[in-house]
Design a protein around this motif. Sequence first.
Motif, PDB file in Angstrom:
ATOM      1  N   ASN A   3       5.717   1.418  19.303  1.00 37.89           N
ATOM      2  CA  ASN A   3       5.483   2.049  18.002  1.00 37.89           C
ATOM      3  C   ASN A   3       5.910   1.141  16.849  1.00 37.89           C
ATOM      4  O   ASN A   3       5.232   1.060  15.819  1.00 37.89           O
ATOM      5  N   GLN A   4       7.041   0.468  17.032  1.00 32.70           N
ATOM      6  CA  GLN A   4       7.518  -0.454  16.001  1.00 32.70           C
ATOM      7  C   GLN A   4       6.542  -1.607  15.803  1.00 32.70           C
ATOM      8  O   GLN A   4       6.303  -2.048  14.675  1.00 32.70           O
ATOM      9  N   GLN A   5       5.969  -2.076  16.914  1.00 32.12           N
ATOM     10  CA  GLN A   5       4.994  -3.161  16.826  1.00 32.12           C
ATOM     11  C   GLN A   5       3.730  -2.699  16.108  1.00 32.12           C
ATOM     12  O   GLN A   5       3.172  -3.422  15.274  1.00 32.12           O
ATOM     13  N   ILE A   6       3.295  -1.480  16.423  1.00 32.00           N
ATOM     14  CA  ILE A   6       2.104  -0.922  15.767  1.00 32.00           C
ATOM     15  C   ILE A   6       2.343  -0.790  14.261  1.00 32.00           C
ATOM     16  O   ILE A   6       1.495  -1.167  13.445  1.00 32.00           O
ATOM     17  N   GLN A   7       3.510  -0.263  13.890  1.00 36.68           N
ATOM     18  CA  GLN A   7       3.833  -0.096  12.473  1.00 36.68           C
ATOM     19  C   GLN A   7       3.923  -1.443  11.765  1.00 36.68           C
ATOM     20  O   GLN A   7       3.461  -1.591  10.627  1.00 36.68           O
ATOM     21  N   SER A   8       4.505  -2.418  12.441  1.00 31.82           N
ATOM     22  CA  SER A   8       4.632  -3.748  11.854  1.00 31.82           C
ATOM     23  C   SER A   8       3.260  -4.380  11.623  1.00 31.82           C
ATOM     24  O   SER A   8       2.995  -4.947  10.548  1.00 31.82           O
ATOM     25  N   GLU A   9       2.389  -4.266  12.619  1.00 31.61           N
ATOM     26  CA  GLU A   9       1.041  -4.834  12.491  1.00 31.61           C
ATOM     27  C   GLU A   9       0.239  -4.099  11.413  1.00 31.61           C
ATOM     28  O   GLU A   9      -0.524  -4.720  10.660  1.00 31.61           O
ATOM     29  N   PHE A  10       0.417  -2.786  11.345  1.00 34.68           N
ATOM     30  CA  PHE A  10      -0.293  -2.002  10.333  1.00 34.68           C
ATOM     31  C   PHE A  10       0.128  -2.432   8.926  1.00 34.68           C
ATOM     32  O   PHE A  10      -0.719  -2.647   8.046  1.00 34.68           O
ATOM     33  N   ASN A  11       1.440  -2.551   8.718  1.00 39.23           N
ATOM     34  CA  ASN A  11       1.944  -2.964   7.400  1.00 39.23           C
ATOM     35  C   ASN A  11       1.479  -4.373   7.047  1.00 39.23           C
ATOM     36  O   ASN A  11       1.165  -4.660   5.879  1.00 39.23           O
ATOM     37  N   LYS A  12       1.415  -5.227   8.048  1.00 39.47           N
ATOM     38  CA  LYS A  12       0.941  -6.595   7.828  1.00 39.47           C
ATOM     39  C   LYS A  12      -0.520  -6.599   7.382  1.00 39.47           C
ATOM     40  O   LYS A  12      -0.900  -7.291   6.426  1.00 39.47           O
ATOM     41  N   GLU A  13      -1.347  -5.816   8.087  1.00 33.70           N
ATOM     42  CA  GLU A  13      -2.768  -5.739   7.745  1.00 33.70           C
ATOM     43  C   GLU A  13      -2.976  -5.099   6.371  1.00 33.70           C
ATOM     44  O   GLU A  13      -3.860  -5.503   5.606  1.00 33.70           O
ATOM     45  N   LEU A  14      -2.143  -4.099   6.060  1.00 35.82           N
ATOM     46  CA  LEU A  14      -2.255  -3.422   4.768  1.00 35.82           C
ATOM     47  C   LEU A  14      -1.922  -4.375   3.621  1.00 35.82           C
ATOM     48  O   LEU A  14      -2.622  -4.408   2.599  1.00 35.82           O
ATOM     49  N   ARG A  15      -0.867  -5.155   3.804  1.00 37.64           N
ATOM     50  CA  ARG A  15      -0.507  -6.144   2.774  1.00 37.64           C
ATOM     51  C   ARG A  15      -1.607  -7.184   2.599  1.00 37.64           C
ATOM     52  O   ARG A  15      -1.950  -7.562   1.475  1.00 37.64           O
ATOM     53  N   GLN A  16      -2.153  -7.623   3.723  1.00 37.11           N
ATOM     54  CA  GLN A  16      -3.206  -8.634   3.675  1.00 37.11           C
ATOM     55  C   GLN A  16      -4.455  -8.103   2.970  1.00 37.11           C
ATOM     56  O   GLN A  16      -5.085  -8.810   2.176  1.00 37.11           O
ATOM     57  N   ALA A  17      -4.790  -6.851   3.251  1.00 36.22           N
ATOM     58  CA  ALA A  17      -5.966  -6.247   2.611  1.00 36.22           C
ATOM     59  C   ALA A  17      -5.771  -6.127   1.102  1.00 36.22           C
ATOM     60  O   ALA A  17      -6.714  -6.321   0.324  1.00 36.22           O
ATOM     61  N   ARG A  18      -4.562  -5.816   0.682  1.00 36.59           N
ATOM     62  CA  ARG A  18      -4.281  -5.706  -0.748  1.00 36.59           C
ATOM     63  C   ARG A  18      -4.327  -7.070  -1.424  1.00 36.59           C
ATOM     64  O   ARG A  18      -4.813  -7.199  -2.555  1.00 36.59           O
ATOM     65  N   ILE A  19      -3.806  -8.078  -0.735  1.00 35.34           N
ATOM     66  CA  ILE A  19      -3.837  -9.432  -1.294  1.00 35.34           C
ATOM     67  C   ILE A  19      -5.275  -9.916  -1.449  1.00 35.34           C
ATOM     68  O   ILE A  19      -5.654 -10.502  -2.466  1.00 35.34           O
ATOM     69  N   GLU A  20      -6.088  -9.652  -0.415  1.00 34.98           N
ATOM     70  CA  GLU A  20      -7.489 -10.094  -0.430  1.00 34.98           C
ATOM     71  C   GLU A  20      -8.390  -9.165  -1.242  1.00 34.98           C
ATOM     72  O   GLU A  20      -9.566  -9.466  -1.442  1.00 34.98           O
TER      73      GLU A  20
END
Length: 229
Positions: free
Chosen positions: A75-92
């Motif tokens: 679950n921690q890995q899923i949350q970490s990957e989700f937050n990473k993708e969310l940040r990347q989407a906002r940057i892009e």
Amino acid sequence: MSSKTMLGMLFVMVIMFAVASFRQQIGGALDFIFQYIAFGGEYPVLTLVIAGTIMITLGTVIRGFLQNPIKMARNQQIQSEFNKELRQARIENNLFKLKKLEEMQPQIMAMSMQQSTDQMKVMPITMLFVIPIYAWVWFFLSTGTVDEPGKYFCAGNEIFDTWGYVHVEMPWTAIDLNGVLFMNFPVWIFIYTMISLPIGQIENRLIRLYLLKKELKKLDLEVKRAEIE
């Protein structure tokens, strides 16, 4: 917050208040067991190390077997990957991806809340074993009073200086274990915590590794059984 979580927090507070109110009695009772790591008060830092190791080991083992560390790590890995993708989407400024991720956000938040709830359920059981050890350490370091001196630190102990002070030599200077650092935070609790944290991390990883190997072995047996059938 669920009612079970609130009850768990209430139970933890009751334990803390009970131990704080009767720490002398609880510490004295536990001294029957922990006197063997007190070394007559000659090596207080070593005693703190051993007591901290015992405390964190109990807590880690209880959490490790009452919770599912593998599920938590996943679950921690899923949350970490989700937050990473969310940040990347906002940057892009990827609006399509951002919309998809925001639609998934309630599920991720629910997962996080469930994990917190599971941890709170285990906390009262952990505290039931851990907090009394703090009471014993307080009892161990207590210098008492002139009329009722402490068991380990009194006028006959070389480490004892004056009432209330337990001095030990550190590489940089001599410190008083009963002294305070800031906001009345005792020195001994700081040392106790600094000892416990790294040990807890190591033990937590070892338990996860053990359970992961056990789970992989179980899956391997299921695969072999399926192949035979």
